[in-house]
Scaffold this active site. Sequence first.
Site: not given
Length: 175
Positions: A80, A82, A108, A111
């Site tokens: 992801h 992040e 999410c 993260c």
Amino acid sequence: MYAIPDHDRYFMGIAMAVRERANCRGRRVGAVIVKDHRIVSTGYNGTPAGMANCLDGGCARCAQAAKSPGTGYDVCICVHAEQNAVLAAARFGISIDGASVYSTLRPCFDCTKQMLQAGIGSVYFLHDWAHPDPVWQTEYAGIQSRFREIRQIGMNDPREAWAQGRSVEGAGLFG
């Protein structure tokens, strides 16, 4: 007369530019880590370095996502945005303790945990996301409340449909 954007709009605009490099069959996300009003790291979602990109069939889970939407994230090889920003900072020895993250999508569960553990203090997001299972949404909201601040930045996103995976429009702003 040109109006200089405030810090939130400025950094979110950069996160929107960063997401143009995203290579995912689903959402395209960009993230910027900011410390003392300076960008210290960026990230976008895609497969790990040196592996075939998601759009080139690099992630079997993403290629099969339509068969089981919302499942199989534990076997997805994509990283992801992040996470990539946090990992890039670590790779180059940049402290992000107390920093802020600007992400084009609300982070999410995974993260969120990683950013809290890395010492991120604040999170600002463009598009909202909620855990798909209402039972876990309460837990998700609870863990996100651990940030000093988390809030949505209200600004126009002319490429929202593309970024949210609802459009297969062209390569992006730069392609």
